[in-house]
Write a protein that holds these residues in place. Structure first.
Motif, PDB file in Angstrom:
ATOM      1  N   LEU A  93      45.867  48.938  43.484  1.00 26.28           N
ATOM      2  CA  LEU A  93      45.071  48.847  42.251  1.00 26.28           C
ATOM      3  C   LEU A  93      44.897  47.396  41.813  1.00 26.28           C
ATOM      4  O   LEU A  93      43.845  47.012  41.314  1.00 26.28           O
ATOM      5  N   PHE A  94      45.938  46.584  42.009  1.00 30.33           N
ATOM      6  CA  PHE A  94      45.824  45.171  41.656  1.00 30.33           C
ATOM      7  C   PHE A  94      44.762  44.495  42.512  1.00 30.33           C
ATOM      8  O   PHE A  94      43.936  43.720  42.012  1.00 30.33           O
ATOM      9  N   PHE A  99      39.249  42.386  43.190  1.00 29.24           N
ATOM     10  CA  PHE A  99      37.977  42.426  43.912  1.00 29.24           C
ATOM     11  C   PHE A  99      36.824  42.705  42.953  1.00 29.24           C
ATOM     12  O   PHE A  99      35.770  42.059  43.037  1.00 29.24           O
ATOM     13  N   ILE A 100      37.015  43.644  42.035  1.00 30.27           N
ATOM     14  CA  ILE A 100      35.946  43.966  41.073  1.00 30.27           C
ATOM     15  C   ILE A 100      35.655  42.772  40.175  1.00 30.27           C
ATOM     16  O   ILE A 100      34.497  42.467  39.874  1.00 30.27           O
ATOM     17  N   ILE A 107      28.051  38.261  40.861  1.00 31.59           N
ATOM     18  CA  ILE A 107      26.768  38.820  40.391  1.00 31.59           C
ATOM     19  C   ILE A 107      26.273  38.070  39.158  1.00 31.59           C
ATOM     20  O   ILE A 107      25.079  37.754  39.038  1.00 31.59           O
ATOM     21  N   THR A 108      27.181  37.718  38.254  1.00 27.46           N
ATOM     22  CA  THR A 108      26.793  36.959  37.055  1.00 27.46           C
ATOM     23  C   THR A 108      26.224  35.601  37.442  1.00 27.46           C
ATOM     24  O   THR A 108      25.188  35.168  36.914  1.00 27.46           O
TER      25      THR A 108
END
Length: 152
Positions: A93-94, A99-100, A107-108
């Motif tokens: 999860l970390f 990654f997210i 993307i920004t």
């Protein structure tokens, strides 16, 4: 015995009869011989109050053997395995959240870069000093209006 006038003595010493049943002789089977079973003898015991108890001797029940306990309990093994699984999931999860976050930042930055490039192109089109401009050229001449007629 049921006579109300009869009172039994404290220690009645009447003769006791011990009955021993005769063993049954099994009939031989026509196909397979069967071992004869031994019938246990009947034992009689005289109680202190004069009663006689007759019955078969019963072998004492053998307790089941105690199974050896493992060195580590199953609950401890389950807790340890659950902890290892939890740590593996937390690490995954970390990595997933990292990654997210990185993907969102990429993307920004791409959106900002596209906005700057597109805005610069628009600004160059609007404020550019290029000689060729599209559209219709209108020449205004001096016109004289007489008696509601237009003369050019």
């Amino acid at each position: 015995m049921n006579d109300p006038t009869h009172t039994p003595a404290a220690h009645d010493t009447t003769a006791l009869e011990v009955h021993r049943p005769a063993p049954l002789v099994p009939s031989p089977a026509p196909l397979a011989p069967v071992k004869p079973l031994a019938v246990p003898s009947v034992a009689s015991v005289v109680l202190p109050d004069g009663r006689v108890v007759t019955g078969y001797a019963v072998a004492a029940a053998q307790p089941e053997p105690v199974t050896a306990k493992p060195a580590v309990s199953r609950a401890a093994v389950n807790v340890a395995l659950g902890g290892v699984g939890f740590l593996a999931v937390c690490g995954g999860l970390f990595l997933l959240t990292a990654f997210i976050t990185a993907l969102t930042a990429l993307i920004t930055q791409l959106v900002i870069l596209a906005a700057v490039l597109f805005g610069g192109w628009i600004a160059a089109q609007v404020f550019g000093t290029s000689g060729r401009r599209g559209g219709t050229t209108i020449h205004i001449r001096k016109a004289v209006i007489k008696r509601s007629h237009f003369h050019s």
